[in-house]
Write a protein that holds these residues in place. Structure first.
Motif, PDB file in Angstrom:
ATOM      1  N   ARG A  88      -3.473 127.223 131.176  1.00 16.45           N
ATOM      2  CA  ARG A  88      -4.782 126.619 130.986  1.00 16.45           C
ATOM      3  C   ARG A  88      -4.795 125.110 131.211  1.00 16.45           C
ATOM      4  N   ASN A  89      -3.819 124.422 130.705  1.00 21.18           N
ATOM      5  CA  ASN A  89      -3.832 122.953 130.767  1.00 21.18           C
ATOM      6  C   ASN A  89      -3.677 122.399 132.183  1.00 21.18           C
ATOM      7  N   PHE A  90      -3.355 123.275 133.144  1.00 16.75           N
ATOM      8  CA  PHE A  90      -3.125 122.811 134.512  1.00 16.75           C
ATOM      9  C   PHE A  90      -4.280 123.168 135.455  1.00 16.75           C
ATOM     10  N   LEU A  91      -5.231 123.959 134.980  1.00 19.54           N
ATOM     11  CA  LEU A  91      -6.235 124.536 135.872  1.00 19.54           C
ATOM     12  C   LEU A  91      -7.552 123.770 135.828  1.00 19.54           C
ATOM     13  N   GLY A  92      -8.258 123.779 136.969  1.00 14.75           N
ATOM     14  CA  GLY A  92      -9.560 123.132 137.063  1.00 14.75           C
ATOM     15  C   GLY A  92     -10.696 124.103 136.821  1.00 14.75           C
ATOM     16  N   ASP A  93     -11.814 123.867 137.488  1.00 13.43           N
ATOM     17  CA  ASP A  93     -13.017 124.651 137.242  1.00 13.43           C
ATOM     18  C   ASP A  93     -12.962 126.050 137.839  1.00 13.43           C
ATOM     19  N   GLU A  94     -12.174 126.260 138.892  1.00 18.76           N
ATOM     20  CA  GLU A  94     -12.071 127.574 139.507  1.00 18.76           C
ATOM     21  C   GLU A  94     -10.651 127.773 140.033  1.00 18.76           C
ATOM     22  N   PHE A  95     -10.244 129.034 140.123  1.00 27.64           N
ATOM     23  CA  PHE A  95      -8.863 129.309 140.521  1.00 27.64           C
ATOM     24  C   PHE A  95      -8.706 130.781 140.896  1.00 27.64           C
ATOM     25  N   LEU A  96      -7.682 131.041 141.713  1.00 23.12           N
ATOM     26  CA  LEU A  96      -7.261 132.401 142.034  1.00 23.12           C
ATOM     27  C   LEU A  96      -6.253 132.873 141.002  1.00 23.12           C
ATOM     28  N   VAL A  97      -6.281 134.173 140.717  1.00 20.44           N
ATOM     29  CA  VAL A  97      -5.258 134.791 139.873  1.00 20.44           C
ATOM     30  C   VAL A  97      -4.772 136.043 140.589  1.00 20.44           C
ATOM     31  N   ILE A  98      -3.462 136.177 140.726  1.00 25.82           N
ATOM     32  CA  ILE A  98      -2.893 137.324 141.443  1.00 25.82           C
ATOM     33  C   ILE A  98      -1.718 137.886 140.653  1.00 25.82           C
ATOM     34  N   ASN A  99      -1.682 139.200 140.515  1.00 20.98           N
ATOM     35  CA  ASN A  99      -0.521 139.852 139.914  1.00 20.98           C
ATOM     36  C   ASN A  99       0.687 139.663 140.827  1.00 20.98           C
TER      37      ASN A  99
END
Length: 407
Positions: A88-99
């Motif tokens: 969480r502390n590294f992410l901005g307003d939007e992001f991809l998440v992949i298994n």
């Protein structure tokens, strides 16, 4: 925008292959699963956060020099939701998440067009996955994990585009019955508040959950390779089709290689060896005189010196096979091979050989029945038929009574 790849899980259904490495580091087509995912996203994002936990050093050591990769360690709480929350502390307003355990072809461009989106896959056996129901506008209205009576044949493909409010939902979630914070639970909450677009993924997709899934993805990747011969080739060697022989590999005389196949750097093959299609020999392997390998993954440092047959199998690192080690890969009745997965016997595929961990040694004249698993650091004594799974750190041998009578 950044990407988060979830790599913290152990992969218990893939044991013994995951005894010494996390599931995303299992090789297909000559590279770890995780490397293919990173190659897919590295030109789409600014940073790639790998969430690690189980055997984390294997991942860190391999990718530490990648300019966009950063590592985030998952805390004590298990689950995909808590894994994402760890970043969480590294992410901005939007992001991809992949298994971190999927092999896929889709280029992700359509997913990136939406504020919130989930990649979906159409399958024949949806009850084994998280089933997704869409409305007429392709918005997700329901997710159900492994339902007995699926409402659709669309499943969660393990690829997401999120806004940062998914993290607020995860913060407030209580662990599930199995003590994990699940990403799918947060998505269910998000569905109530806003739209999540369901995007059908294009091309090949496979969730690597069982050993035969690894072989399936290995075949898929090898179908796309191009012929490239850089190693040392001896006399009378026949190489047919698309075969990669990396620099510093050695193919000794009178060897036959039928592509598609990959021979990695430092491997030595032959003389008189037969490498059949869909085989990968990883770095520093050795396959010697009159041995045959077919549709198999042979991991780094393993030696199969002479008169052996390995078919439809996955062999771990630094194993050593005695003369005439044989893997059976087909039942007499042609029915799917049965495999013990987490204490439950399940049907796999029609042809499946041995699934072997690391540092296993076999004596001469050892045979393995289809679907047998052998744990790491085990010894299999000579003249044995192995028809049941072998636990790790086990020495199996037999004592024959030998009688001598003087004439």
């Amino acid at each position: 925008m950044d990407a988060v790849i979830l790599c913290a899980g152990k992969g218990t259904r893939l044991l013994p292959l995951t005894e010494n490495r996390p599931k995303p580091m299992l090789p297909v087509g000559g590279k770890p699963i995780l490397e293919y995912i990173i190659e897919k996203v590295e030109n789409l994002v600014d940073n790639i956060y790998l969430v690690v936990k189980y055997k984390k050093d294997v991942i860190i050591d391999y990718f530490r020099d990648h300019p966009k990769v950063k590592f985030v360690e998952q805390g004590d709480i298990d689950g995909t939701g808590y894994a994402l929350l760890s970043a969480r502390n590294f992410l901005g307003d939007e992001f991809l998440v992949i298994n971190g355990d999927i092999v896929f072809e889709d280029r992700l461009k359509e997913i990136l067009l939406h504020e919130n989106a989930m990649g979906l896959v159409e399958v024949e056996n949806p009850k084994e996955f998280g089933v997704v129901v869409l409305d007429r506008e392709s918005n997700i209205v329901e997710i159900e994990e492994k339902p007995e009576n699926p409402k659709s044949n669309l499943i969660n493909g393990g690829i997401y585009k999120f806004q940062s409010d998914i993290l607020d939902i995860l913060e407030d979630l209580e662990p599930s019955e199995r003590g994990e914070v699940e990403l799918t639970d947060a998505i269910k909450e998000l569905i109530r508040e806003r739209k999540i677009k369901g995007i059908k993924l294009k091309g090949y997709w496979n969730d690597i959950g069982r050993p035969w899934d690894l072989l399936d993805s290995n075949r898929h990747i090898l179908k796309g390779i191009k012929r490239e011969i850089k190693g040392e080739i001896g006399e009378n060697v026949i190489i047919e089709g698309n075969v990669v022989v990396e620099e510093d590999a050695v193919i000794r005389h009178n060897t036959v290689i039928e592509g598609p196949a990959v021979i990695k750097s430092g491997a030595v093959v032959g003389p008189l060896t037969y490498i059949r299609p869909y085989t990968v020999l990883m770095e520093d392997t050795f396959v010697g005189n009159s041995s045959e390998i077919k549709n198999s993954i042979i991991m780094r440092g393993t030696k199969i010196p002479h008169l052996s047959y390995i078919g439809d199998s996955i062999i771990g690192e630094n194993c050593n096979f005695g003369c005439n080690t044989i893997t059976a890969n087909l039942r007499f009745d042609n029915k799917p091979v049965k495999v013990n997965i987490k204490g439950r016997v399940v049907e796999s595929v029609r042809k499946l050989g041995v699934i072997m961990g690391d540092n296993v040694k076999t004596g001469i004249q050892v045979s393995f029945m289809p679907g047998v698993k052998v744990g790491s650091n085990s010894w299999i004594g000579p003249n044995l038929l192995v028809d049941k799974d072998v636990k790790s750190n086990t020495f199996i041998y037999k004592i024959d009574e030998k009688k001598v009578k003087r004439l």
